[in-house]
Design a protein around this motif. Structure first.
Motif, PDB file in Angstrom:
ATOM      1  N   PRO A  53       0.817  -1.213   0.000  1.00  0.00           N
ATOM      2  CA  PRO A  53       0.000   0.000   0.000  1.00  0.00           C
ATOM      3  C   PRO A  53       0.855   1.269   0.000  1.00  0.00           C
ATOM      4  O   PRO A  53       1.775   1.408   0.810  1.00  0.00           O
ATOM      5  CB  PRO A  53      -0.792  -0.123   1.309  1.00  0.00           C
ATOM      6  CG  PRO A  53       0.108  -0.909   2.219  1.00  0.00           C
ATOM      7  CD  PRO A  53       0.857  -1.870   1.326  1.00  0.00           C
ATOM      8  N   VAL A  54       0.559   2.180  -0.905  1.00  0.00           N
ATOM      9  CA  VAL A  54       1.221   3.482  -0.910  1.00  0.00           C
ATOM     10  C   VAL A  54       0.274   4.573  -0.412  1.00  0.00           C
ATOM     11  O   VAL A  54       0.699   5.691  -0.121  1.00  0.00           O
ATOM     12  CB  VAL A  54       1.760   3.841  -2.306  1.00  0.00           C
ATOM     13  CG1 VAL A  54       2.858   2.872  -2.695  1.00  0.00           C
ATOM     14  CG2 VAL A  54       0.659   3.834  -3.357  1.00  0.00           C
ATOM     15  N   ALA A  55      -1.016   4.259  -0.325  1.00  0.00           N
ATOM     16  CA  ALA A  55      -2.027   5.144   0.248  1.00  0.00           C
ATOM     17  C   ALA A  55      -3.247   4.269   0.513  1.00  0.00           C
ATOM     18  O   ALA A  55      -3.267   3.089   0.142  1.00  0.00           O
ATOM     19  CB  ALA A  55      -2.370   6.293  -0.694  1.00  0.00           C
ATOM     20  N   ARG A  56      -4.251   4.820   1.147  1.00  0.00           N
ATOM     21  CA  ARG A  56      -5.456   4.035   1.424  1.00  0.00           C
ATOM     22  C   ARG A  56      -6.121   3.616   0.103  1.00  0.00           C
ATOM     23  O   ARG A  56      -6.487   4.456  -0.724  1.00  0.00           O
ATOM     24  CB  ARG A  56      -6.441   4.848   2.254  1.00  0.00           C
ATOM     25  CG  ARG A  56      -7.642   4.032   2.744  1.00  0.00           C
ATOM     26  CD  ARG A  56      -8.611   4.884   3.521  1.00  0.00           C
ATOM     27  NE  ARG A  56      -7.984   5.495   4.677  1.00  0.00           N
ATOM     28  CZ  ARG A  56      -7.817   4.895   5.848  1.00  0.00           C
ATOM     29  NH1 ARG A  56      -8.227   3.644   6.008  1.00  0.00           N
ATOM     30  NH2 ARG A  56      -7.247   5.531   6.847  1.00  0.00           N
ATOM     31  N   GLY A  57      -6.230   2.318  -0.110  1.00  0.00           N
ATOM     32  CA  GLY A  57      -6.869   1.817  -1.316  1.00  0.00           C
ATOM     33  C   GLY A  57      -6.025   1.911  -2.568  1.00  0.00           C
ATOM     34  O   GLY A  57      -6.526   1.684  -3.671  1.00  0.00           O
ATOM     35  N   VAL A  58      -4.738   2.228  -2.425  1.00  0.00           N
ATOM     36  CA  VAL A  58      -3.832   2.373  -3.568  1.00  0.00           C
ATOM     37  C   VAL A  58      -2.604   1.488  -3.322  1.00  0.00           C
ATOM     38  O   VAL A  58      -2.017   1.542  -2.236  1.00  0.00           O
ATOM     39  CB  VAL A  58      -3.404   3.840  -3.763  1.00  0.00           C
ATOM     40  CG1 VAL A  58      -2.450   3.970  -4.946  1.00  0.00           C
ATOM     41  CG2 VAL A  58      -4.622   4.730  -3.965  1.00  0.00           C
ATOM     42  N   LEU A  78       9.429   0.638  -4.240  1.00  0.00           N
ATOM     43  CA  LEU A  78       8.444   1.335  -3.417  1.00  0.00           C
ATOM     44  C   LEU A  78       8.719   2.833  -3.330  1.00  0.00           C
ATOM     45  O   LEU A  78       7.822   3.602  -2.995  1.00  0.00           O
ATOM     46  CB  LEU A  78       8.436   0.730  -2.012  1.00  0.00           C
ATOM     47  CG  LEU A  78       8.107  -0.764  -1.950  1.00  0.00           C
ATOM     48  CD1 LEU A  78       8.147  -1.246  -0.499  1.00  0.00           C
ATOM     49  CD2 LEU A  78       6.751  -1.057  -2.563  1.00  0.00           C
ATOM     50  N   PHE A  79       9.948   3.249  -3.624  1.00  0.00           N
ATOM     51  CA  PHE A  79      10.335   4.655  -3.493  1.00  0.00           C
ATOM     52  C   PHE A  79       9.567   5.540  -4.483  1.00  0.00           C
ATOM     53  O   PHE A  79       9.011   6.586  -4.111  1.00  0.00           O
ATOM     54  CB  PHE A  79      11.847   4.763  -3.725  1.00  0.00           C
ATOM     55  CG  PHE A  79      12.421   6.143  -3.626  1.00  0.00           C
ATOM     56  CD1 PHE A  79      12.307   6.893  -2.474  1.00  0.00           C
ATOM     57  CD2 PHE A  79      13.115   6.689  -4.703  1.00  0.00           C
ATOM     58  CE1 PHE A  79      12.864   8.165  -2.381  1.00  0.00           C
ATOM     59  CE2 PHE A  79      13.678   7.952  -4.618  1.00  0.00           C
ATOM     60  CZ  PHE A  79      13.552   8.686  -3.458  1.00  0.00           C
ATOM     61  N   ARG A  80       9.506   5.128  -5.731  1.00  0.00           N
ATOM     62  CA  ARG A  80       8.918   5.990  -6.758  1.00  0.00           C
ATOM     63  C   ARG A  80       7.441   6.299  -6.508  1.00  0.00           C
ATOM     64  O   ARG A  80       7.056   7.475  -6.524  1.00  0.00           O
ATOM     65  CB  ARG A  80       9.098   5.357  -8.144  1.00  0.00           C
ATOM     66  CG  ARG A  80       8.587   6.259  -9.277  1.00  0.00           C
ATOM     67  CD  ARG A  80       9.020   5.718 -10.636  1.00  0.00           C
ATOM     68  NE  ARG A  80       8.685   6.646 -11.696  1.00  0.00           N
ATOM     69  CZ  ARG A  80       7.607   6.547 -12.458  1.00  0.00           C
ATOM     70  NH1 ARG A  80       6.750   5.540 -12.260  1.00  0.00           N
ATOM     71  NH2 ARG A  80       7.358   7.425 -13.416  1.00  0.00           N
ATOM     72  N   PRO A  81       6.591   5.303  -6.296  1.00  0.00           N
ATOM     73  CA  PRO A  81       5.182   5.662  -6.084  1.00  0.00           C
ATOM     74  C   PRO A  81       4.953   6.530  -4.859  1.00  0.00           C
ATOM     75  O   PRO A  81       4.083   7.404  -4.855  1.00  0.00           O
ATOM     76  CB  PRO A  81       4.469   4.310  -5.962  1.00  0.00           C
ATOM     77  CG  PRO A  81       5.537   3.335  -5.633  1.00  0.00           C
ATOM     78  CD  PRO A  81       6.774   3.839  -6.305  1.00  0.00           C
ATOM     79  N   LYS A  82       5.751   6.310  -3.793  1.00  0.00           N
ATOM     80  CA  LYS A  82       5.588   7.141  -2.599  1.00  0.00           C
ATOM     81  C   LYS A  82       5.950   8.592  -2.883  1.00  0.00           C
ATOM     82  O   LYS A  82       5.249   9.520  -2.466  1.00  0.00           O
ATOM     83  CB  LYS A  82       6.458   6.592  -1.456  1.00  0.00           C
ATOM     84  CG  LYS A  82       5.962   5.291  -0.858  1.00  0.00           C
ATOM     85  CD  LYS A  82       6.888   4.834   0.265  1.00  0.00           C
ATOM     86  CE  LYS A  82       6.407   3.565   0.923  1.00  0.00           C
ATOM     87  NZ  LYS A  82       7.322   3.126   2.005  1.00  0.00           N
ATOM     88  N   VAL A  83       7.066   8.799  -3.605  1.00  0.00           N
ATOM     89  CA  VAL A  83       7.498  10.162  -3.908  1.00  0.00           C
ATOM     90  C   VAL A  83       6.515  10.834  -4.865  1.00  0.00           C
ATOM     91  O   VAL A  83       6.093  11.976  -4.655  1.00  0.00           O
ATOM     92  CB  VAL A  83       8.923  10.157  -4.491  1.00  0.00           C
ATOM     93  CG1 VAL A  83       9.297  11.540  -5.014  1.00  0.00           C
ATOM     94  CG2 VAL A  83       9.922   9.710  -3.436  1.00  0.00           C
ATOM     95  N   LEU A  84       6.121  10.136  -5.927  1.00  0.00           N
ATOM     96  CA  LEU A  84       5.187  10.736  -6.884  1.00  0.00           C
ATOM     97  C   LEU A  84       3.861  11.070  -6.229  1.00  0.00           C
ATOM     98  O   LEU A  84       3.263  12.124  -6.502  1.00  0.00           O
ATOM     99  CB  LEU A  84       4.973   9.790  -8.069  1.00  0.00           C
ATOM    100  CG  LEU A  84       5.843  10.075  -9.300  1.00  0.00           C
ATOM    101  CD1 LEU A  84       7.317  10.013  -8.974  1.00  0.00           C
ATOM    102  CD2 LEU A  84       5.500   9.115 -10.435  1.00  0.00           C
TER     103      LEU A  84
END
Length: 315
Positions: free
Chosen positions: A135-140, A195-201
């Protein structure tokens, strides 16, 4: 297509039963679906998009509430996921990356004979590739695939999860303990980078911190301090969302960012005369203030910015 664990082409049909095997066909179709989804959603895909998967003309959910997905057609688990935990809250399951570089994925409950745990054990026995949803955000979620269950600790109620090539493959090249430790370290680095890229974007709302370009396929997650630096961890405060040209310029010390988040362009570049890309893409960035994430915890670390800016000035 990238060869990172989240976008790796997979040929595993021989391992799970041949080209006519239902298990192999389903997993191949799932990975193809996830490749399309990941390309369209580089900052993480909503669960409803991931669950739009169709196999043999029938819809099939890949993310389910319990976290472990075993379709009725299969004997082995197909997907696993980690539950989203808001910042500061305690996670219900302590899925974590261990020091040996593998992900430790918790059983469902503590009963070794729970159907979900048996399905995981069967996937491990078959060396079947799974998809892991982080998970990178709720529901994502960021889809990471292929992953393999490589060991089980019944005392800790967990499985070890390896990324990419199954570690016992004959051509893995990890023949000695040192080789295996090195392979695990690379696996850990790949997981963190995936996991770094989606969190930063997502923190930067999929826009370049310098020019505000909002086309995620054209954006990178740039490190302030490189990953080989002692403080170059792949965490959002060490990251900047940048379009590819500004990322390359930042890495080449053509542009720098001061600790007060003001952009500077190298003097020789400012003096250069060229076309509109140089003028609008680089020179006009000089003196601009970078775009910041909404959450202060995601703001770039001033100490890291200062160290990186010192390098820029020296260059």
């Amino acid at each position: 297509m990238s060869d990172s664990p989240s976008h790796r082409a997979v040929d595993y049909k021989g391992r799970v039963g041949g080209s006519g095997d239902l298990d192999a066909q389903l997993r191949a179709a799932m990975f193809a679906h996830l490749s399309r989804v990941s390309a369209a959603h580089p900052d993480g895909a909503p669960s409803e998009v991931i669950n739009s998967f169709v196999f043999a003309d029938a819809p099939m959910r890949l993310i389910v509430q319990p976290g472990i997905r075993k379709p009725a057609q299969l004997d082995a688990a197909l997907t696993i996921r980690t539950t989203w935990t808001p910042p500061g809250a305690e996670a219900p399951y302590a899925d974590e990356v261990s020091q040996d570089g593998s992900l430790r994925y918790k059983w469902r409950g503590t009963d070794p004979n729970h159907p979900d745990n048996r399905a995981l054990r069967e996937a491990m026995r078959r060396q079947a590739p799974l998809a892991y949803f982080y998970p990178v955000a709720r529901g994502v979620y960021q889809a990471i695939y292929p992953v393999y269950l490589v060991d089980e600790d019944q005392t800790a109620h967990e499985f070890g999860v390896g990324l990419g090539q199954y570690p016992d493959d004959e051509d893995s090249g990890a023949d000695t303990p040192l080789d295996r430790r090195y392979t695990r370290r690379l696996t850990l680095q790949r997981l963190h980078q995936v996991l770094f890229r989606p969190k930063v974007l997502r923190a930067y709302e999929s826009r370049c911190a310098l020019c505000r370009l909002r086309h995620a396929p054209l954006l990178d997650a740039a490190h302030i301090l490189p990953d080989h630096h002692p403080h170059g961890e792949p965490v959002v405060p060490n990251g900047l969302a940048m379009c590819k040209i500004h990322h390359a310029a930042y890495d080449a010390d053509i542009i720098g960012i001061r600790p007060d988040r003001v952009v500077e362009v190298r003097q020789d570049i400012l003096a250069e005369i060229d076309g509109p890309m140089l003028r609008h893409g680089l020179q006009e960035m000089h003196g601009a203030t970078m775009f910041l994430p909404r959450s202060r915890r995601d703001h770039p670390d001033p100490e890291r910015l200062e160290e990186r800016y010192t390098q820029f000035r020296a260059a």
